[in-house]
Design an enzyme around this catalytic site. Sequence first.
Site, mmCIF file in Angstrom:
data_model
loop_
_atom_site.group_PDB
_atom_site.id
_atom_site.type_symbol
_atom_site.label_atom_id
_atom_site.label_comp_id
_atom_site.label_asym_id
_atom_site.label_seq_id
_atom_site.Cartn_x
_atom_site.Cartn_y
_atom_site.Cartn_z
ATOM 1 N N GLN A 102 -73.130 53.099 102.501
ATOM 2 C CA GLN A 102 -72.240 52.284 101.684
ATOM 3 C C GLN A 102 -72.527 50.798 101.851
ATOM 4 O O GLN A 102 -73.309 50.384 102.711
ATOM 5 C CB GLN A 102 -70.784 52.578 102.040
ATOM 6 N N HIS A 104 -70.325 46.761 101.002
ATOM 7 C CA HIS A 104 -69.110 46.089 100.543
ATOM 8 C C HIS A 104 -69.476 44.808 99.794
ATOM 9 O O HIS A 104 -70.445 44.125 100.164
ATOM 10 C CB HIS A 104 -68.209 45.732 101.724
ATOM 11 N N GLU A 121 -67.359 42.861 108.166
ATOM 12 C CA GLU A 121 -66.727 43.577 109.269
ATOM 13 C C GLU A 121 -67.614 43.572 110.512
ATOM 14 O O GLU A 121 -68.796 43.201 110.453
ATOM 15 C CB GLU A 121 -66.411 45.017 108.860
ATOM 16 N N HIS A 179 -74.920 50.080 105.239
ATOM 17 C CA HIS A 179 -74.569 50.570 106.565
ATOM 18 C C HIS A 179 -73.957 51.957 106.491
ATOM 19 O O HIS A 179 -73.521 52.417 105.431
ATOM 20 C CB HIS A 179 -73.575 49.622 107.244
ATOM 21 N N ARG A 199 -69.745 53.367 97.570
ATOM 22 C CA ARG A 199 -70.436 54.502 98.172
ATOM 23 C C ARG A 199 -71.774 54.696 97.468
ATOM 24 O O ARG A 199 -71.822 54.883 96.251
ATOM 25 C CB ARG A 199 -69.547 55.740 98.064
#
Length: 347
Positions: A102, A104, A121, A179, A199
Site C-alpha cells: 500500500q 498513502h 507514519e 510499504h 491498496r
Amino acid sequence: MANLYPLLFEPNLHPVVWGGRRLRPYKKMAPTDQPIGESWEVSAVPSSTSVVSNGAFAGQDLASVISMSPAHVLGEMVAKNYAGRLPLLVKFIDAEQDLSIQVHPDDEMAQRMHGKMGKSEIWYIIDAKPGSFLYAGFKENITPEEYKRRVAEGTIVEVLAKHEVKAGDVFYLPAGRVHAICGGILLAEVQQSSDVTYRIFDYNRPGMDGRLRELHTELAAQALDFHVEDDYRTLYADQSNRATCIVDSPYFTVRVTELTETFHRNLLKYDSFIICMCIQGDCMIRVRSTGEKVELREGWSTLIPAAIADYDVVPLYGKTRILDAFINNKDMSIGRRITRFLHMTNK
C-alpha cells in the site's frame, strides 16, 4: 480548563483478515479467537474515536473533550494550526499474515481527493518472530508503466525493498513510500490523523466479508514516490534513562525511552499534547503541577494535555519502555509546513 489530567481510553480493537491474537494478551485482556490486527490507542478519527476511561471525562469521546478547550488539551499552536483537531493517530498493530502492499497520499493529494489529511507514519518494532520482514520503499528504479504492469501480473513485491526486522527497529514512512507490514510482527505506529490508504496488491485474498478487497491502482500511481533510497531503516543510539529522538518530521516528533528510575519530562516548551505509549513494563505518570497520578500499563497509552506536560514517569516493576509522540512547535521550518497545510484546508 481546570482539573486536566492524563487521559486513558477504552479498548478500541479492530478485527481484520490479516490480524493475530497477540494484542489482547499484550494488553492483559482475555484472549479470543477473533483476529485483531489493530488497537487504535489514541484516535479522534470520526470513524473510530477514542473514549476516555478514567477521571472526570470518563465515557466522553476524545473529540468532545478536546472541543471544550482545544488550546489547553492540544496546545495553543496545535489548536490554531489544526483548527482544534487532534493531528495524530497512534496504534498497536499485530500482523499474523502479510498486510497489503500500500501507499498513502501526501497532504495536498489527500485534501484534493478526499478533503482529509495526508498520512506519513513511523513504525517501532515491539516484537518480531524469527525471519520476520517488512517492505519499505523500492529497491530499484521503475517507471509508472512498469509499476502498473507488475501490479497486474502480481509481481510488484519483486521490486520492493525487503527488510528483516527485530525488536527496536524503526522505519519512517513519509507519504508516497510504498510499504507493507508482513506476518510475525508486533509494532507501534504513530501517524498523521488520517484513514486514507491506497491498496496496491492484496495477494488475491478475500476480506472478512469473504469478498476480495478493493484495490486503488490508479490513485496509488499518483501518490507513489518512485525514488530509491540507500537505506530505509532509521538508525539511532538507544540509551537507558534518556529520551532518544527517533523521528523529528514535519508532522510529529517521536522519542523512545527505556527507564529503570524515575524520569522527569518537562515538555511544556513544545506547546503540544503528548501521547505516551507504554511499550514494555507498567509505569506511573505523575503530573508536577497537580500531583495527579495515573497508572499506565504495558500495551496501553495516554494523552497528556499540553497544559500539564510537565510530569514524571515512574517505572513500577523494575523497567519500562515508553514511546512519546508530539508536535514540535519549536522548529520554525516545521511550523511553515503546517501553516501551508492549514491554508490549504481553509480554501
